[in-house]
Design an enzyme around this catalytic site. Structure first.
Site, mmCIF file in Angstrom:
data_model
loop_
_atom_site.group_PDB
_atom_site.id
_atom_site.type_symbol
_atom_site.label_atom_id
_atom_site.label_comp_id
_atom_site.label_asym_id
_atom_site.label_seq_id
_atom_site.Cartn_x
_atom_site.Cartn_y
_atom_site.Cartn_z
ATOM 1 N N ASP A 1 5.100 4.833 -11.421
ATOM 2 C CA ASP A 1 6.272 4.608 -10.565
ATOM 3 C C ASP A 1 7.570 4.582 -11.368
ATOM 4 O O ASP A 1 7.982 3.543 -11.897
ATOM 5 C CB ASP A 1 6.117 3.333 -9.733
ATOM 6 C CG ASP A 1 5.065 3.499 -8.644
ATOM 7 O OD1 ASP A 1 4.813 4.658 -8.254
ATOM 8 O OD2 ASP A 1 4.491 2.503 -8.179
ATOM 9 N N ASP B 1 2.269 -4.613 -7.862
ATOM 10 C CA ASP B 1 1.820 -3.407 -7.171
ATOM 11 C C ASP B 1 2.248 -2.140 -7.914
ATOM 12 O O ASP B 1 1.847 -1.043 -7.530
ATOM 13 C CB ASP B 1 2.343 -3.376 -5.733
ATOM 14 C CG ASP B 1 3.858 -3.462 -5.653
ATOM 15 O OD1 ASP B 1 4.419 -4.422 -6.224
ATOM 16 O OD2 ASP B 1 4.487 -2.588 -5.040
ATOM 17 N N ASN B 2 3.042 -2.296 -8.969
ATOM 18 C CA ASN B 2 3.479 -1.152 -9.767
ATOM 19 C C ASN B 2 2.888 -1.176 -11.172
ATOM 20 O O ASN B 2 3.459 -0.602 -12.094
ATOM 21 C CB ASN B 2 5.012 -1.127 -9.871
ATOM 22 C CG ASN B 2 5.672 -0.756 -8.565
ATOM 23 O OD1 ASN B 2 5.078 -0.104 -7.725
ATOM 24 N ND2 ASN B 2 6.907 -1.194 -8.378
ATOM 25 N N ASP C 1 10.634 5.638 5.964
ATOM 26 C CA ASP C 1 10.212 6.788 6.776
ATOM 27 C C ASP C 1 9.047 7.574 6.179
ATOM 28 O O ASP C 1 8.484 8.452 6.841
ATOM 29 C CB ASP C 1 11.394 7.718 7.056
ATOM 30 C CG ASP C 1 11.986 8.353 5.803
ATOM 31 O OD1 ASP C 1 11.311 8.381 4.754
ATOM 32 O OD2 ASP C 1 13.128 8.838 5.877
ATOM 33 N N GLY D 1 0.806 -1.215 0.000
ATOM 34 C CA GLY D 1 0.000 0.000 0.000
ATOM 35 C C GLY D 1 0.836 1.260 0.000
ATOM 36 O O GLY D 1 2.069 1.234 -0.105
ATOM 37 N N GLY E 1 2.766 3.650 1.420
ATOM 38 C CA GLY E 1 3.542 3.848 2.632
ATOM 39 C C GLY E 1 4.118 5.236 2.764
ATOM 40 O O GLY E 1 4.572 5.617 3.849
ATOM 41 N N ARG E 2 4.104 6.003 1.682
ATOM 42 C CA ARG E 2 4.605 7.379 1.743
ATOM 43 C C ARG E 2 3.789 8.276 0.811
ATOM 44 O O ARG E 2 4.313 9.228 0.232
ATOM 45 C CB ARG E 2 6.082 7.442 1.353
ATOM 46 C CG ARG E 2 6.391 6.872 -0.029
ATOM 47 C CD ARG E 2 7.816 7.188 -0.434
ATOM 48 N NE ARG E 2 8.119 6.654 -1.756
ATOM 49 C CZ ARG E 2 9.130 7.063 -2.503
ATOM 50 N NH1 ARG E 2 9.908 8.026 -2.067
ATOM 51 N NH2 ARG E 2 9.364 6.534 -3.683
ATOM 52 N N ARG F 1 -4.326 -0.611 -8.894
ATOM 53 C CA ARG F 1 -3.239 -1.453 -9.379
ATOM 54 C C ARG F 1 -3.701 -2.903 -9.446
ATOM 55 O O ARG F 1 -4.726 -3.273 -8.863
ATOM 56 C CB ARG F 1 -2.029 -1.321 -8.440
ATOM 57 C CG ARG F 1 -1.568 0.124 -8.250
ATOM 58 C CD ARG F 1 -0.837 0.299 -6.922
ATOM 59 N NE ARG F 1 -0.521 1.700 -6.638
ATOM 60 C CZ ARG F 1 0.667 2.247 -6.806
ATOM 61 N NH1 ARG F 1 1.669 1.527 -7.249
ATOM 62 N NH2 ARG F 1 0.862 3.523 -6.526
#
Length: 487
Positions: free
Chosen positions: A263, A253-254, A125, A92, A94-95, A184
């Site tokens: 991406d 996922d891409n 992060d 998912g 994440g950023r 996706r």
């Protein structure tokens, strides 16, 4: 001048709440010092955004994820995916966050922000650095100019953050991008793990309504949806191959169900032709090498079919037959589209005599490490009788003369290729890897001039030879080139 606000909707968040989580770990807005680095006014005009909105403070804060605009309900999308062939049941955003949707003259588009901080799905992060965001902005604009379906970048906004990456301090940034959809293959792959067949139907219905409305009128709408997705990727993959584009991380996922390239982390364009080449620092076994992209896309489609199986047949055997037939239809259509694309690159209309010439040309390029883009572009001159640019490419690689090249050129010219067709499909200017790398290095130091100059060049890939300085058409040093995913 009063700037009209941009109205958002929250269709995905409202219709499919099971496929999203909060876009931040907490509700505290980050303390940013925002500065717009790149704004895509051309795209804003195409989307019919209110005049002046993209330059407004409202846009700056909305596209950095600092302030939620009216009508938007930001969410981080949940999906699964096969990464390097290994299934991950929960991945998912994440950023990133889906800010919402906007209605445009071309239909409804997602507005998606990348680099807005950690979410419940974060694996790192959650922040993004300037370099990777500018890479996506530039390469996605290049792909659009080259005629390839793609997500597009609306803005890159510096945040004033200082991020540590491999012991180096880099400036932070957020990318705002748009797409017909951010669904996706992995969005569908996530659903079987929930055991909710109703959710799978709702997701399928949403995909049909949003992207493939003709499927709703088919005898078997979900089969028609799957077939439409497969067809869109036959075209997309053929586009990548005709241009020498290497995606880099072609995990499920891409891959979007809309057939748009998404991406642009470890992507690159081939310089000296090698069909086995790959550029990603994390692709240890060359799974996503240039020549493997068509078969990987077929494999990815089969995995999407697995997720859709309950909607494709009354029994597992019936569903599997639909999956097999659909993947084979992709393979057949891809082969046809690739043949048509490379026939046009030769300046020919008839595919029958073109096929052996295509394969022999590619073998010549590989055998002598000839620059992929320059060779095809030089055929425009050769079609008019000036073979010097083609021959110079071989001479530059230490091939003083080649009987195979002589024979190939004679057979090809006998078919009376069209210089006009060649010029219309073979770019002279692409995002050369060494130039983009240098531009991003400078951008990390606050100097964006090289990036902006290269951006202007790649927005006009079919320009005449003298339209841009010669350096933009030349391959880089004969060195191993490595790209990184940006996380």
């Amino acid at each position: 001048m009063t700037v009209r606000t941009l109205h958002f909707t929250s269709e995905f968040a409202t219709l499919l709440p099971e496929l999203s989580v909060s876009p931040r770990v907490d509700d505290a807005a980050p303390e940013f010092e925002l500065q717009a680095i790149e704004l895509n006014h051309e795209l804003a005009a195409e989307l019919g955004l209110p005049p002046g909105w993209l330059d407004s403070d409202e846009a700056l804060q909305a596209l950095a994820g600092v302030r939620t605009p009216a009508g938007a309900q930001p969410v981080a999308q949940v999906y699964a995916g096969h990464q390097w062939g290994v299934f991950k049941p929960v991945l998912g955003d994440g950023r990133a966050q889906l800010l919402g949707e906007i209605d445009t003259p071309q239909g409804r588009y997602d507005v998606h922000l990348k680099g807005t901080g950690p979410t419940q799905l974060s694996r790192v992060d959650g922040w993004a650095a300037v370099g990777p965001m500018l890479r996506e902005f530039l390469v996605s604009e290049a792909m659009h100019a080259l005629g390839v379906p793609t997500t597009r970048s609306l803005a890159v906004i510096a945040t004033g953050q200082h991020l540590e990456r491999d012991g180096v301090q880099l400036p932070g940034a957020v990318l705002a991008r748009v797409a017909r959809s951010h669904l996706r293959f992995g969005s569908f792959q996530y659903v079987p793990g929930t055991g909710d067949l109703g959710l799978l139907r709702r997701l399928g219905d949403h995909a049909i309504q949003r992207l493939y409305p003709d499927a709703a009128r088919a005898a078997h709408p979900y089969r028609a949806l799957f077939a439409s997705i497969a067809s869109s990727h036959a075209r997309l993959t053929a586009d990548w191959m005709r241009l020498g584009f290497v995606h880099g991380v072609l995990s499920t996922d891409n891959v979007t169900i809309s057939g748009e390239t998404i991406d642009y982390g470890p992507c690159a364009f081939i310089d000296r032709y090698d069909p086995t080449v790959w550029y990603s620092s994390i692709d240890e076994h060359a799974r996503y090498a240039y020549e493997r992209q068509p078969e990987i896309m077929a494999w990815n489609l089969a995995r999407l079919g697995d997720a859709l199986a309950p909607l494709l047949g009354e029994t597992p055997a019936e569903a599997q037959q639909v999956i097999d037939d659909t993947v084979q239809a992709y393979i057949d259509e891809y082969a046809e589209r690739r043949l048509e694309a490379f026939t046009a690159k030769l300046g020919l209309r008839d595919t029958s005599p073109a096929q052996p010439l295509i394969e022999r040309a590619l073998r010549l390029l590989a055998a002598h490490s000839i620059d992929f883009t320059s060779f095809w572009a030089a055929l425009a001159d050769a079609a008019k009788g000036n073979e010097a640019p083609v021959r110079e490419a071989f001479t530059a690689q230490g091939v003083a003369g080649s009987a195979l090249l002589d024979t190939w050129l004679a057979e090809w010219r006998a078919l009376q290729p069209s210089p006009e067709i060649i010029r219309s499909v073979n770019p002279r200017f692409i995002p050369r890897n060494h130039l983009l790398d240098a531009a991003l290095t400078a951008a990390n130091q606050g100097d964006f001039d090289a990036h902006r100059e290269l951006l202007e060049v790649v927005r006009h890939p079919y320009a005449a030879p003298g339209a841009h300085p010669a350096k933009f058409a030349e391959p880089g040093p004969d060195l191993e080139f490595v790209t990184f995913c940006g996380t």
